[in-house]
Each structure stands twice: as C-alpha cells, then as structure tokens.
Design an enzyme around this catalytic site. Sequence first.
Site, PDB file in Angstrom:
ATOM      1  N   ARG A  51       0.849  -1.202   0.000  1.00 45.10           N
ATOM      2  CA  ARG A  51       0.000   0.000   0.000  1.00 45.10           C
ATOM      3  C   ARG A  51       0.881   1.246   0.000  1.00 45.10           C
ATOM      4  NH1 ARG A  51      -1.425   1.701   4.603  1.00 45.10           N
ATOM      5  NH2 ARG A  51      -2.156  -0.304   5.380  1.00 45.10           N
ATOM      6  N   TYR A 103     -16.928  17.708 -13.557  1.00 42.87           N
ATOM      7  CA  TYR A 103     -17.296  16.305 -13.790  1.00 42.87           C
ATOM      8  C   TYR A 103     -18.371  15.864 -12.781  1.00 42.87           C
ATOM      9  CZ  TYR A 103     -16.799  11.239 -13.926  1.00 42.87           C
ATOM     10  OH  TYR A 103     -17.043   9.897 -14.002  1.00 42.87           O
ATOM     11  N   ASP A 175      -8.134  19.387 -12.992  1.00 43.34           N
ATOM     12  CA  ASP A 175      -8.416  18.082 -13.600  1.00 43.34           C
ATOM     13  C   ASP A 175      -7.984  18.162 -15.066  1.00 43.34           C
ATOM     14  OD1 ASP A 175      -9.615  15.898 -14.890  1.00 43.34           O
ATOM     15  OD2 ASP A 175     -11.341  15.871 -13.533  1.00 43.34           O
ATOM     16  N   LYS A 200      -9.013   7.422 -18.996  1.00 37.83           N
ATOM     17  CA  LYS A 200      -9.353   8.019 -20.283  1.00 37.83           C
ATOM     18  C   LYS A 200      -8.125   8.039 -21.206  1.00 37.83           C
ATOM     19  CE  LYS A 200     -13.110   8.546 -17.909  1.00 37.83           C
ATOM     20  NZ  LYS A 200     -13.447   9.757 -17.174  1.00 37.83           N
TER      21      LYS A 200
END
Length: 392
Positions: A51, A103, A175, A200
């Site tokens: 992690r 978004y 973003d 994306k």
Amino acid sequence: MTTHDWTLETQLVHNAFKTDRSTGAVSVPIQHASTFHQSSFDDFGQYDYSRSGTPTRQALEDTIAALEGGTRGLAFASGMAAISTAFLLLSKGDHVLVTRDVYGGTFRMITQVLSRFGIEHTFVDMTNLNEVKQGIQSNTKVIYMETPSNPTLGITDIEGVVQIAKEHDCLTFLDNTFLTPALQRPLDLGVDVVLHSATKFLSGHSDVLSGLAVVKDEKLGDELYSLQNSFGAVLGVQDCWLVLRGLKTLQVRLEKASQTALELATFLKEHPAVKKVYYPGLDDHPGADIQRKQASGAGAVLSFELENQAAVKELVDGVTLPVFAVSLGAVESILSYPAKMSHAAMPKEEREKRGITDGLLRLSVGVENGEDLKRDFKQALDQLKPALVNQS
Ligand SMILES: *Cc1c(COP(=O)(O)O)cnc(C)c1O
C-alpha cells in the site's frame, strides 16, 4: 543526454523505465508482492508494504511526474479516488471554489460527501475571472479547475486563476483528464495539484480504471503521499502496467484524434440538424485564444446539440461506428449522452444552467479514419426526420 532533453513524444517511449535494470526486459515488470523482506534488522530497503509503495506503481508514478513536469506522482484506483484523496488536504470549515461544469462524480463528492464533513463550496463560471474573484471567501483554501470543461468545453484561463489563488493564499487543483500533458502542462502554469482520470486518454483503450495526482512542490507531495497511504485507494500493479503501456502511444493517439475532432466539429457545424457545436479548436469558440495560449491543442472531445431528446435517440440508433457509452479518451470513438450518463448525478435544473440540455451529445473521437467517421455521422444526421431538425 538525459530524458528531459527529449520532447514529450520521445519521453513517452524512452523514459527511466524503458528497460528493467536487473534483466534488460523492455517492459516494466509487474511485481505482485504485498510485502518485502528486510535484509537486516538495522537497514530497511526502499519498499516495505505494497500500500505504501511497489516498484511497478513507482514506475507509473515517476513517469507521470516527469511528463507533467512535477516532482511527485501518485497512482490511485480511479480518477475519483485521486480527486477525493486530494480533497482530504482540506479540513472542516474550509471552503472550495469549484468550476460550475465540473465532472459529475466530482460534483457528487463535493455536494454530498465533503459537505457532511463541514467543507463548504461555491460553484462559479470559471471562464469568467470576475466570478472567480467574487467567489473567494476568507476560508477559501482551494480553487478547483477543469479545462476544457465537461461536457460544454468551456476554457478557463489557468494563469488568471492561479494569480487570483496566489493573492488569496489558496491552492489550485486542475483536472487535466481531457488534454493530458501531451497538450497541456498545468504545473508549468503554476497549478499546485494536477489530477487525472487515467481511465481516459492516458491509458486510452477502455480497459483500465485508474487515477493520478501530480505535484511540483515537495512538501505538498509528502502530504498527498501520506493521504494516499492513509486512505489506501492505491492502484493495483496489473492496472499500473496497463496505464504504462497505454502511455507509450499517448501522443500519436491524441494528435490523430484531435485532428479528426477538428474535422468533425467543422462538419457538424455546417449540418442543418445540428444546433450548436462546442469545440475549443474552432476559431469562433469563446475560449479559442486562451486555449491556444495555454495548450498545444484543443483535444479530441467535442459536444454538439440537436433539437431535442427524440433527435438524439434517432442519431444514437443511426450511427454505426462509435460505441454509445459512458467514458471518453479511447482508441474507439465514444458517443455519450451527458444528461443520462456523466451528469445523471446532477439535478435537471443544475444541468440546464450549464448548457447540458436534453439535446446535447458528447463525442470522444477515437483513432478511426476521419472520413469514415464523417460519413457515418452524415448518413445518421441526414436521416433525421424533418421534425427533429432545427427549423431556425
Ligand atoms: C472520468 C472522469 C473522472 C473520474 O474518473 P474515474 O476514473 O472514472 O474515477 C474525473 N474527471 C473527468 C474529467 C473525467 O472524465
């Protein structure tokens, strides 16, 4: 020459991870281990528990940091995990100023989750710097940008907002999903935290969910790393590898798709069934000049408006090539219907305020032949019933 001497196009292929140091493998090894043996009681190695870090994730994190011109990259299980973790930099009583057409998932996070933790927000039209100035409060800690915005492709003047943020001692988040560092490098323009849905364009093949955050300031990098490790929404190693592979072709994919996007936007604008086209590469787009100044291209996403929902339905049924789906930024063209997809989380009246009408479609252009795409849209638009065609 070091990797930084090359253009981004070359760096995408020839970076620090192009060959594995121990074997010469021409692909980043996928290291599955969840824990790492420490060879001596006094001397711990670079990795301890996955992690906190793994060599595979590190390869991706260092790669995106280099591409964005940052000092630290962090990989998350999704774009929303990256965005949500960045918001954990805020505390109760803080205020965030957010671009109005943010978004849909980010809208939900801010309005339904952050609000429960006492973090306030105001939405403003960030294409208007006066609204940004007026929206600042004494407790504003973050200005959150998305440019081009989703799905109406509004352009925010990044340096203008950064300037306002500096005057008021707040951080800027951006973003950068739609343009990626291949076309826009926000850290160079003074932005503090760059966020990505790497689902994306960065990965580009509709086969992996992933998110990235990049910063230039090392202290901010340490804070974000601590939050990544605390919250734990890290990206798995197989998915890190998929993003790394997708990145190698980022520039060629985006260049080709952006070229086709401009051709399609020009074609759609002329078609009588289309009421409006949103694409920042068109000269009459209100943000075209700012876009040219702050980015090296307009990207591969455009939106266009038909008369009403019935026309949208006919068009969606009439086209053959694009998939009709949520998401964007892939090798295949993706047609989506924001009102029922990306912005379904937004109430109808909020949507309409943002221009997201029932006639609006978003197209993420893929790498298909541009003429084929144009022919496909032409035949579908030509077939719309006269009643569904703009009469004005
Ligand atoms: C898809 C998307 C997100 C969310 O990313 P996920 O990977 O789906 O969690 C955030 N911002 C933009 C602009 C997006 O397109």
